[in-house]
Design a protein around this motif. Structure first.
Motif, PDB file in Angstrom:
ATOM      1  N   LEU A 185     -12.426  85.446  75.462  1.00  0.00           N
ATOM      2  CA  LEU A 185     -11.097  86.034  75.533  1.00  0.00           C
ATOM      3  C   LEU A 185     -11.248  87.545  75.499  1.00  0.00           C
ATOM      4  O   LEU A 185     -12.184  88.061  74.905  1.00  0.00           O
ATOM      5  CB  LEU A 185     -10.258  85.627  74.318  1.00  0.00           C
ATOM      6  N   ALA A 186     -10.342  88.234  76.160  1.00  0.00           N
ATOM      7  CA  ALA A 186     -10.341  89.687  76.079  1.00  0.00           C
ATOM      8  C   ALA A 186      -9.265  90.077  75.082  1.00  0.00           C
ATOM      9  O   ALA A 186      -8.150  89.586  75.138  1.00  0.00           O
ATOM     10  CB  ALA A 186     -10.041  90.282  77.441  1.00  0.00           C
ATOM     11  N   VAL A 187      -9.635  90.946  74.124  1.00  0.00           N
ATOM     12  CA  VAL A 187      -8.637  91.401  73.153  1.00  0.00           C
ATOM     13  C   VAL A 187      -8.551  92.916  73.168  1.00  0.00           C
ATOM     14  O   VAL A 187      -9.506  93.597  73.510  1.00  0.00           O
ATOM     15  CB  VAL A 187      -8.961  90.931  71.714  1.00  0.00           C
TER      16      VAL A 187
ATOM     17  N   THR B 151      -3.451  91.837  67.199  1.00  0.00           N
ATOM     18  CA  THR B 151      -3.782  92.767  68.275  1.00  0.00           C
ATOM     19  C   THR B 151      -2.579  92.966  69.193  1.00  0.00           C
ATOM     20  O   THR B 151      -1.617  92.208  69.134  1.00  0.00           O
ATOM     21  CB  THR B 151      -5.002  92.263  69.066  1.00  0.00           C
ATOM     22  N   ASP B 152      -2.648  94.017  70.002  1.00  0.00           N
ATOM     23  CA  ASP B 152      -1.523  94.287  70.903  1.00  0.00           C
ATOM     24  C   ASP B 152      -1.500  93.320  72.077  1.00  0.00           C
ATOM     25  O   ASP B 152      -0.451  92.937  72.568  1.00  0.00           O
ATOM     26  CB  ASP B 152      -1.607  95.715  71.454  1.00  0.00           C
ATOM     27  N   GLU B 153      -2.692  92.972  72.549  1.00  0.00           N
ATOM     28  CA  GLU B 153      -2.768  92.116  73.729  1.00  0.00           C
ATOM     29  C   GLU B 153      -3.984  91.215  73.652  1.00  0.00           C
ATOM     30  O   GLU B 153      -5.024  91.615  73.145  1.00  0.00           O
ATOM     31  CB  GLU B 153      -2.909  92.994  74.986  1.00  0.00           C
ATOM     32  N   ALA B 154      -3.870  90.024  74.201  1.00  0.00           N
ATOM     33  CA  ALA B 154      -5.025  89.145  74.301  1.00  0.00           C
ATOM     34  C   ALA B 154      -4.852  88.246  75.515  1.00  0.00           C
ATOM     35  O   ALA B 154      -3.740  87.854  75.835  1.00  0.00           O
ATOM     36  CB  ALA B 154      -5.163  88.303  73.041  1.00  0.00           C
ATOM     37  N   LEU B 155      -5.955  87.947  76.175  1.00  0.00           N
ATOM     38  CA  LEU B 155      -5.889  87.129  77.387  1.00  0.00           C
ATOM     39  C   LEU B 155      -7.009  86.113  77.385  1.00  0.00           C
ATOM     40  O   LEU B 155      -8.133  86.413  77.000  1.00  0.00           O
ATOM     41  CB  LEU B 155      -6.099  88.015  78.620  1.00  0.00           C
TER      42      LEU B 155
ATOM     43  N   GLU C 284      -6.010 105.346  77.446  1.00  0.00           N
ATOM     44  CA  GLU C 284      -7.382 104.968  77.091  1.00  0.00           C
ATOM     45  C   GLU C 284      -7.433 103.543  76.572  1.00  0.00           C
ATOM     46  O   GLU C 284      -8.321 102.778  76.921  1.00  0.00           O
ATOM     47  CB  GLU C 284      -7.933 105.929  76.033  1.00  0.00           C
ATOM     48  N   ALA C 285      -6.445 103.202  75.754  1.00  0.00           N
ATOM     49  CA  ALA C 285      -6.405 101.842  75.216  1.00  0.00           C
ATOM     50  C   ALA C 285      -6.260 100.828  76.346  1.00  0.00           C
ATOM     51  O   ALA C 285      -6.929  99.798  76.351  1.00  0.00           O
ATOM     52  CB  ALA C 285      -5.252 101.702  74.231  1.00  0.00           C
ATOM     53  N   ALA C 286      -5.418 101.160  77.329  1.00  0.00           N
ATOM     54  CA  ALA C 286      -5.217 100.261  78.468  1.00  0.00           C
ATOM     55  C   ALA C 286      -6.521 100.100  79.244  1.00  0.00           C
ATOM     56  O   ALA C 286      -6.891  99.004  79.666  1.00  0.00           O
ATOM     57  CB  ALA C 286      -4.121 100.798  79.375  1.00  0.00           C
ATOM     58  N   THR C 287      -7.234 101.223  79.431  1.00  0.00           N
ATOM     59  CA  THR C 287      -8.497 101.169  80.158  1.00  0.00           C
ATOM     60  C   THR C 287      -9.512 100.309  79.414  1.00  0.00           C
ATOM     61  O   THR C 287     -10.203  99.484  80.007  1.00  0.00           O
ATOM     62  CB  THR C 287      -9.073 102.587  80.325  1.00  0.00           C
ATOM     63  N   ARG C 288      -9.589 100.516  78.110  1.00  0.00           N
ATOM     64  CA  ARG C 288     -10.550  99.738  77.326  1.00  0.00           C
ATOM     65  C   ARG C 288     -10.254  98.254  77.412  1.00  0.00           C
ATOM     66  O   ARG C 288     -11.157  97.425  77.530  1.00  0.00           O
ATOM     67  CB  ARG C 288     -10.522 100.192  75.861  1.00  0.00           C
ATOM     68  N   PHE C 289      -8.966  97.918  77.390  1.00  0.00           N
ATOM     69  CA  PHE C 289      -8.594  96.510  77.460  1.00  0.00           C
ATOM     70  C   PHE C 289      -8.968  95.923  78.819  1.00  0.00           C
ATOM     71  O   PHE C 289      -9.476  94.812  78.912  1.00  0.00           O
ATOM     72  CB  PHE C 289      -7.098  96.342  77.189  1.00  0.00           C
ATOM     73  N   ALA C 290      -8.736  96.712  79.875  1.00  0.00           N
ATOM     74  CA  ALA C 290      -9.092  96.248  81.215  1.00  0.00           C
ATOM     75  C   ALA C 290     -10.597  96.026  81.320  1.00  0.00           C
ATOM     76  O   ALA C 290     -11.061  95.015  81.860  1.00  0.00           O
ATOM     77  CB  ALA C 290      -8.615  97.254  82.253  1.00  0.00           C
ATOM     78  N   LEU C 291     -11.363  96.975  80.768  1.00  0.00           N
ATOM     79  CA  LEU C 291     -12.818  96.837  80.798  1.00  0.00           C
ATOM     80  C   LEU C 291     -13.266  95.617  79.990  1.00  0.00           C
ATOM     81  O   LEU C 291     -14.176  94.896  80.393  1.00  0.00           O
ATOM     82  CB  LEU C 291     -13.483  98.102  80.238  1.00  0.00           C
TER      83      LEU C 291
END
Lengths: 291, 137
Positions: free
Chosen positions: B60-62, B78-82, B120-127
């Motif tokens: 999972l990506a968190v 967390t703010d987002e998880a997929l 930056e947070a969005a980029t890290r999550f995408a990565l």
């Protein structure tokens, strides 16, 4: 007595009004269900967050961070969450009544056109106004949080309080004024949260957990921000659920009233028609008799 | 004996299942969580979260947040998880590209610090999604 044509016109008018209020009732009903579900889905996050804040804060002998410390209150900061549209019963007026005994040193931030209008009409010190889309996502309220935190950090305001309409059930919504910052009593905060969500495990103390976090001051600030963000998000969701519920109820009442009015008018119309016929017959028979 | 993994985001509880083994990305490195783990609270960083359940491995990506381990339960805030298996490659690549572009543009146009941190947070999550996807193959 009004003539039949006038009554017929009025019946027509009331019927089309009923059609509109009925449509609005349907729309509010479907929106209400979604908003209620959304308001409930944020609860596990709120509980977990409160739990982590309490455990981390427990580790400190003394917290010196601004977010957690009391300070003399010169200006209260109040975020008022109203609605954009009207036709939702007494929702907004109930909300604004809570502001009557807030003294004039308080500064305000508003969400929703109605709240902005009220605050400027009563000459309150309005710092900023925001508007939110119908189904606000977490990121939508970020601007509000940042604004509040900046004002709080710069000593423009000394508390962060939120006035919103708490959602109890479809028929009951109550305005609530909640103080979020400073977070000086964590125990109380956690207890209130448990009460609000109807979870009763507050009294069960948890064992100490090892906290592997370095740089705790920074983390506490982050937790404080997250807490504020989550709480305000939750309150916005609840206010929307309340708004749609109140509108549904108001529109249902309006539809019912229109139905009653139509019944009354129809009765009046029939009576008038019958009276006219009787009158005519009387005239005719009187004329034949006299001949 | 299994442990419960629960991932909650502001919008919903994303994941709540019994699992055998979890690897969580934290500020102090990855921590491996097996049953009878010591109670812990740590800061979560954006990355890939590995879940092992009945012999199958899932990634999972968190996004960033906090993790708490307590009485056979791992709670992730967390703010987002997929769930990465449900995402397809091209979409993730696109997301990474978009996030990076937005970030570099934001830095150029002197956005304020908070906005850049958000990007930056969005980029890290995408990565993190990309890494997790790479591992799950």
């Amino acid at each position: 007595m009004a003539n039949t044509r006038d009554i017929r016109l009025r019946i027509k008018g009331v019927k089309s009004t009923r059609q509109i209020t009925r449509a609005m009732q349907m729309v509010a009903t479907s929106k209400m269900k979604k908003a209620q579900d959304a308001a409930k889905s944020g609860r596990p996050y709120a509980m977990l967050l409160a739990d982590i804040i309490v455990s981390v804060a427990d580790e400190f002998e003394e917290i010196t961070h601004k977010y957690f410390n009391d300070r003399p209150v010169r200006h209260r900061g109040i975020l008022v969450i109203g609605t954009d549209k009207g036709l939702c019963g007494a929702l907004n007026s109930n909300l604004f009544r809570m502001l009557a005994d807030v003294d004039s040193s308080a500064k305000f931030v508003s969400v929703g056109k109605r709240a902005t209008q009220y605050l400027s009409r009563t000459h309150r010190d309005l710092l900023a106004d925001f508007s939110l889309p119908d189904k606000p996502r977490y990121s939508d309220i970020k601007a509000i949080i940042e604004f509040l935190l900046r004002a709080y950090g710069d000593d423009q305001i000394d508390t962060i309080e939120v006035l919103h309409t708490g959602f109890i059930n479809t028929l009951r919504q109550e305005p609530e004024l909640v103080r979020l910052f400073p977070l000086n009593d964590l125990d109380e905060m956690s207890q209130k949260l448990h009460e609000r969500f109807g979870v009763n495990d507050h009294d069960v103390p948890k064992d100490k957990r090892e906290i592997l976090i370095e740089n705790r001051d920074e983390v506490l600030a982050e937790l404080g921000t997250l807490y504020l963000k989550q709480q305000i998000h939750q309150m916005v969701m609840e206010s929307q659920a309340s708004e749609h519920s109140a509108r549904m109820v108001a529109m249902k009442t309006a539809t019912d009233n229109a139905g009653n009015l139509i019944n009354d008018l129809t009765l009046q119309y029939n009576r008038a028609r019958q009276a006219a016929i009787t009158q005519e017959i009387l005239e005719i028979s009187a004329a034949t008799l006299s001949n | 004996m299994p442990i419960t993994l629960e991932i909650v985001t502001p919008d919903a509880t994303v994941y709540s299942e019994e699992v055998d083994h979890v690897v969580v990305p934290t500020a102090n490195g990855k921590i491996d969580i097996l049953p009878h783990h010591v109670p812990v609270i740590d800061k979560l960083i954006a990355g890939d979260l590995k879940v092992e359940k009945n012999g199958t491995v899932e990634y999972l990506a968190v996004s960033s947040g906090f993790v708490e381990v307590y009485s056979e339960k791992v709670s992730i805030l967390t703010d987002e998880a997929l769930k990465i298996n449900e995402q397809d490659d091209s979409k993730i690549e696109e997301a990474v590209k978009r996030a990076q572009e937005a970030l570099s543009e934001g830095k150029k146009s002197n956005l304020d610090l908070a906005a850049i941190q958000k990007l930056e947070a969005a980029t890290r999550f995408a990565l993190a999604q990309q890494i997790a996807k790479g591992k799950s193959k």
